[in-house]
Design a protein around this motif. Sequence first.
Motif, PDB file in Angstrom:
ATOM      1  N   LYS A 185      23.157  29.899  49.762  1.00 42.81           N
ATOM      2  CA  LYS A 185      24.455  30.520  49.494  1.00 42.81           C
ATOM      3  C   LYS A 185      25.234  30.763  50.777  1.00 42.81           C
ATOM      4  O   LYS A 185      26.446  30.600  50.823  1.00 42.81           O
ATOM      5  N   TRP A 186      24.498  31.191  51.778  1.00 41.63           N
ATOM      6  CA  TRP A 186      25.170  31.551  53.016  1.00 41.63           C
ATOM      7  C   TRP A 186      25.833  30.349  53.668  1.00 41.63           C
ATOM      8  O   TRP A 186      26.740  30.494  54.466  1.00 41.63           O
ATOM      9  N   HIS A 196      29.639  40.881  53.896  1.00 39.75           N
ATOM     10  CA  HIS A 196      28.343  40.228  53.731  1.00 39.75           C
ATOM     11  C   HIS A 196      27.764  40.019  55.114  1.00 39.75           C
ATOM     12  O   HIS A 196      28.451  39.574  56.020  1.00 39.75           O
ATOM     13  N   ASN A 208      32.084  39.037  47.832  1.00 41.85           N
ATOM     14  CA  ASN A 208      32.274  37.766  47.157  1.00 41.85           C
ATOM     15  C   ASN A 208      31.245  37.677  46.045  1.00 41.85           C
ATOM     16  O   ASN A 208      30.048  37.645  46.309  1.00 41.85           O
ATOM     17  N   GLU A 249      30.209  35.388  44.416  1.00 42.67           N
ATOM     18  CA  GLU A 249      29.334  34.206  44.486  1.00 42.67           C
ATOM     19  C   GLU A 249      28.138  34.440  45.390  1.00 42.67           C
ATOM     20  O   GLU A 249      27.143  33.719  45.337  1.00 42.67           O
ATOM     21  N   MET A 250      28.266  35.426  46.277  1.00 38.36           N
ATOM     22  CA  MET A 250      27.149  35.677  47.185  1.00 38.36           C
ATOM     23  C   MET A 250      26.027  36.431  46.496  1.00 38.36           C
ATOM     24  O   MET A 250      24.941  36.567  47.034  1.00 38.36           O
ATOM     25  N   LYS A 270      32.678  27.094  51.507  1.00 39.47           N
ATOM     26  CA  LYS A 270      33.722  26.993  50.488  1.00 39.47           C
ATOM     27  C   LYS A 270      34.864  27.967  50.801  1.00 39.47           C
ATOM     28  O   LYS A 270      36.039  27.623  50.706  1.00 39.47           O
ATOM     29  N   GLU A 271      34.467  29.171  51.159  1.00 39.22           N
ATOM     30  CA  GLU A 271      35.480  30.185  51.492  1.00 39.22           C
ATOM     31  C   GLU A 271      36.348  29.731  52.659  1.00 39.22           C
ATOM     32  O   GLU A 271      37.568  29.853  52.627  1.00 39.22           O
ATOM     33  N   TYR A 308      32.395  38.102  57.053  1.00 33.05           N
ATOM     34  CA  TYR A 308      30.997  37.673  57.056  1.00 33.05           C
ATOM     35  C   TYR A 308      30.471  37.820  58.476  1.00 33.05           C
ATOM     36  O   TYR A 308      31.132  37.417  59.424  1.00 33.05           O
ATOM     37  N   GLN A 337      26.672  27.322  51.647  1.00 32.55           N
ATOM     38  CA  GLN A 337      27.606  26.728  50.685  1.00 32.55           C
ATOM     39  C   GLN A 337      28.806  27.627  50.414  1.00 32.55           C
ATOM     40  O   GLN A 337      29.953  27.192  50.481  1.00 32.55           O
ATOM     41  N   VAL A 338      28.533  28.889  50.120  1.00 25.54           N
ATOM     42  CA  VAL A 338      29.630  29.779  49.731  1.00 25.54           C
ATOM     43  C   VAL A 338      30.550  30.041  50.921  1.00 25.54           C
ATOM     44  O   VAL A 338      31.776  30.024  50.785  1.00 25.54           O
TER      45      VAL A 338
END
Lengths: 1099, 480
Positions: free
Chosen positions: A377-378, A333, A1094, A1096-1097, A384-385, A318, A380-381
């Motif tokens: 998302k940027w 990402h 990902n 989820e992104m 989480k990652e 990321y 939370q995800v």
Amino acid sequence: MSRREPHVFSPAQDGAKVFWKSLEDKERPELAQQRALTEVAAVAAAADSTLVKLRRGKTGAAPAVGEASVGRRGFMFFAGATAALAAEGCARRPVEKIMPYSKAPEHVLPGVSNHYASVRQYRSEAIGIIVESHEGRPTKIEGNPKHPSSLGATDLWSQAAIYELYDPDRSVTPMRGGRAPVTAGAASHQPATWAELDAVLADIAKTSQADGGAKLRILVEPTNSPTFIRLRDALQAKLPQAKVHTWASVNDANAREGAKLAFGQVVNVAADYSKASVILSLDSDFLGTEPGNVRAAKEFSAGRKLENGATDSMSRLYVVEPTFTVTGMNADHRLRLAAQDVERYLLALASELSAKHAIDVGGLGKADAAIPGVTAKWIQVVAKELAGARAKSILVAGTRQPARVHALVHALNAALGNAGHTVHYYPPADRNEADPAVSLKALVDDMAASRVGTLVILGGNPLYDAPADLKLGERLKGLGSTVHFSSHFNETSEACVWHAPRAHELEAWGDQTAFDGTVAIQQPLIAPLFGGRSDIEVLAKLSGDISPKGYDLVQQTVRGSLSSTGQMSRVWNEALKTGVLGPSAKAYGAMDARKTEVAAAFSGAKPAAPVSPDNLELNFAACPKLFDGRFANNPLLLELPDPVNKVTWDNVAHVSKATAQALGVQSGTLVRMTRAGAPGPIDIAMWVTPGQADNSISVVLGWGRQKAGRYGNKHGFDVSGLRTTDAMWIASGLKVAKLGAGEVDAIKDRMRKVGMAAGESPVAGRIRPDDPIEVDTGLYKISQTQEHDAMEGRPVAIDATLDEYKKQAFFPMFPSSSLGDRKDLDQHGKTIGVRESGSPDPNVDPLWNRVDYSKGHKWGMAFDLSACTGCNACVIACQIENNVPAVGKEQIWRGREMYWLRIDRYFVGLDSNDPQISFQPVACVHCEEAPCENVCPVNATEHSPEGLNDMAYNRCIGTRYCANNCPYKVRRFNFLNYHTSGGTYDDVPETEKMRNNPNVTVRMRGVMEKCTYCVQRIQEGKIASKRTGEPIKDGSIVSACQQACPANAITFGDLNDPKSAVAKAHAKDRSYRLLAELGTHPRTTYLGKIRNLNPEMGA
Amino acid sequence: MSSWNLPIPEIGETPLVGEGTTFRSITETVCRVTENKAPRGWWIAFLIAANFTGVMTLSIAYLFWTGVGVWGNNAPVYWAWDITNFVWWIGIGHAGTLISAVLFLFRQKWRTAINRFAEAMTIFAVICALVFPGIHVGRAWYAYYMLPLPNEMSIWPNFKSPLIWDVFAVSTYFTVSTMFWLVGLIPDFATLRDRAKNKTRRLVYGALAFGWRGSNRHWQNYERAYLILAALSTPLVLSVHSVVSFDFATSLMPGWHTTIFPPYFVAGAVFSGFAMVMTLMLITRAVYGMRSIVLMKHLELMNKIILTTGSLVGYAYAMEFFIAWYGGNEYEKFLFVENRLTGPMAWAYWIMISCNVLSPQVFWFKRFRTSIPVMFVVSILVNIGMWFERFVIIVTSLYRDFLPSSWGYFRPTLIDIFTYAGTLGLFFTAFLLFIRWIPMIAVAEVKGVLPEADPHHDASDHGEHAAAGHAHETAAAEAE
């Protein structure tokens, strides 16, 4: 690594050689020398002679022959020129005399190269190198596999260093400047002798001795040399009042401060990207311009290579950054975010980690609820990652980010358990290095308060790159005694009283410490070409040493580090042979961050106002080509296409599409930027760049040099006018206004060929376009090597996500519609095409019997698009190895670049603001059914039995038919004599002739050329194998690009050896041949790029 | 035995020369151009043309001194104006041989009025064309490597390369065309020799006439030689441009790799050749008062050929599109739609279409077909259009090919323009010299289509035709 002891080059005692004309002269050489010098000076001084005016030599920098009256020397000059012209008229090709050795030196086999280990400094990092030397002249630099920072690879600057060494504009003699006001046109400095300079230095040492150095200031660049540090400490001990200041325009102050904040001490951070599964880069270009980039690229690609196919694990990257960097180009990402908002993002991420994932970094304040440009998302995800990959993730912050961001990153790495696993800390080389901006400010304050008597500047170019608010130039002018050692007579030299040549790293003894404390000896390859001195010699001299020798100084350091002096000769020889000295330091292990201090730093910081159309941000970065401007006279680096926008010979201000619309600018619009609190406006061309953060304008340092040399002068735009001590990297409140016609004309005049000082170079005519402004549009002319950014839906640089790869291992063979949309768009956001086909090999029988290559060698290559980071090291390596010239801005604009190996870059994806990037190195693919061969009317390009598509330069008449018929467009044509300015070779400076690889023909105009798979290296390997009787081992023949590649993206070898790496790469499921459907049967294959997205992104 | 020479009134044929034209008037009209002082207009034109030739020489000298980089050629457009000009000139050089040889074999008697002209034009156009392969190579001083010369390295040219085929095709064409032309000139040179008023002319034309005495045996040999050379030249008309088209057709570039190229190139070559003949003819005819020899009938016939070949070329353009679509190759489709029809170089394509396909369509109407201003304008447009056809084929195929990363654009330099304009100068210089010193109309051949030339020795041949011939003959005799 020959039998001989390494050379001990005795440094020239007084530089200038003494020639004697009579026995009397010989008896009293100093008189003869004096007379010679006065003659040179007289010639240079006779500027106002009206008898004869030559075109060259108006800069006054060099004591050129120019502008001489017809004296004895002038007469000889013209008599010689006339004779030469008369002879030239009939000569078709230049006649060059070769002097054979009258007495052969020992251990030198003509034509057989030697290799020596040495080391180069890059920022705070030392990169171990192995230098190839032909008959005593270094021609190629390669990585040292035994050195921890190199691991056998190099960055592009190490490759280009050969050009630095042989730069024709290097300073050749000490220069003395008067303090009298300089009239226009007259030289400000006169050549002097080393003896005179030595007297000055001795005088400085003596006076400093008297007052403890109270008035002595020394300005140095950050160092990693133990000897330098030892001598500096010795000097400080001897002259306690003297101060040593540090300045470098691109420095690690933020990182050092951040470490201090987090750990209470400065540390070297070494992340092991091969072990991480999640990497978050916060504005860090760790694959490009950050220290440790070579090792990082090596490890990063190792973590993503998928050697065993889709079952292998692969890290996910990321990146949060304002403008595309090499690292951002490789992101899975990527979030485009103004540089100053990265801090906000990190805070939000930290609070998310602490709130939802119980990863506490202390009492951080509440993060902003919403950050413009950042989706939930940027946060939370990514949180989480990271939380899911404890001890297997890496957070890394960039040079630009303030110290507290670095500190918080350290704290998070500690809290996530990464420290000791994926992130390691080592003691720094120089614990006492000051923050350069603070240090330089202190120096300037001292100068303002008249506390400085003498200033010695070792290297660097502070007058060009110091923060503008310090007004260093004015201060420097007021100083009576200044000495500047540098490789070039540059902007700073001109402002100093004394200038002296500084030895190149390949010319001087030294030592350097790598990130992990490994020391390497900097072994010179050649005696200083112009008698330059190294920093350590000057330091020693200032401490009172009469004639210090670099060799002795380094030996003393090494001896001091040993427990017993008896080991010395063994250790020393071993260090020279292997390139590393002794074991490396131990890592600190897991270090706990001081959370409260970190939190306090944040609560104490005043947040910058968010960026908006009214509050534009300007962020600076080290140039991925010229770095901080020190490489500004290197034509290869000037011309090197920017990894992202492929712009050559210029720097541009990157702006997003939306911001460009708001400002009413387009690519090439010239603007003036101003900022409250910064002195100078900067004029620069804008460039609309996909992936740029809105309301954030990115520029790079190092351009617009006024006194770089014949190649580098006045290319691009100097941006340091807006760089101040309080805004070294990120500045807000930027105002942008389009330039009026008059101001554009001023730029035009400044950059025009005719406006150049005549003495600069004959090649300048080719380097610059006649008119820097496009006539029909009024825009600034930008030369790009790639003008089209989209793949047009063609199966060119084929990529897939990891999931797609798992579903369909042979994805390059199939249209992407089977995997999901893979649409392409142009720069204006227009969808151009969906990839409708893959690149399968043709499945029809040939009309004729194909050649059987199963016997003997069958050379082949593979490019792993997944591993390639697009860093350009291979491009420069190829140029150096194969004598590929730079052709100049004007020629690039016409589309005549000469790169044998180029890196194509495509923007992929639907969002033109936020595209993904695919890149693809393309060189000759050595088709077995080569379309170029059968169309050549004179058999100048032919196939070898080993499958190489060979070029016979002697035979080529230049019909260019082969290049037309090459679907890969890898053939390059010498439209002009790119190794000279035009007709003859006489105007090529001698040093430039020295840098060429003698094993590769220098091509003249009218000849086609292209990648040969480094056929000279193949032949060397075959000869070695023949001599020893051993078969060629896989990996013993490496092409220049493969050798330089820090990402191991290039594999070369024998396809007939089933165990060879290249045969394995060819057999991989994701390998494909570019444009295979044409039936050319290329020997180079590509391994499809895998993105680890990902899900989820989202898209 | 009836004469095949004579027009057949029953099918609407009219005489091929003007009313009242006699042997003498033909000789006079044609020969006096070379004998009288050159008119002022000729001198002006000659000086202008010679100047342009000088420009060409200087441009080429600069090119040799500096390198191919003085042109706008680049990567990926490695060939641009150089090869465009080459193919254009070769194309123009087609009409001559077609008119001379093919029409001769087909016994198209109307060719006599224009064949000398057209042949001369062919030779000069081929000379202009031959300039380019020599100078466009990067190292012109090694251009002889293309010839199969024995050398110490035993390297032979690559006979697989279409460029080698070009070398042979074009040089053969040039040799045969020149021989054909010179053989055809022999009787006329003899006429000039016989009319010569000074020694120089007598000697020079005498040498060129190869001792021609006009004997029966001479005529017999001459006509047989002419027939053989015509038979030799005829296949060359088809082969030269077919071979030139192989330069493109055998490559793998989209837009070049096309099987239609050989016939399409030949049709285009005839098209442009006729247009160029037309342009020059109209000017010369007006300036030198040759309306009685070059009739509207000739011009109209030429216009019909221009219309036919123009439509053939238009068909080829359409076929390329059809095949690009039908073949399903994405690169081909892209090339025709995005590179030619639209895209940054669409302007070149549309110039080509308007000039080559649309402008000749006016010749469907007799009114335009027989209007001198209209045909003049159309002939110029066709010349422009055919230049652009070659430009479109070469540049718009190259500038955006397989890998989008390598796409580029082409901008000519001044030297490009000078070189091209210079070859026009060379062409007109040669042409003006030809008009000045060589009979520009084939005197002997035109005389051959007069009714008087019809041989009639026995009574059985005395029909209406013969009567007409007699009438003509009588009139001619009276006129003398």
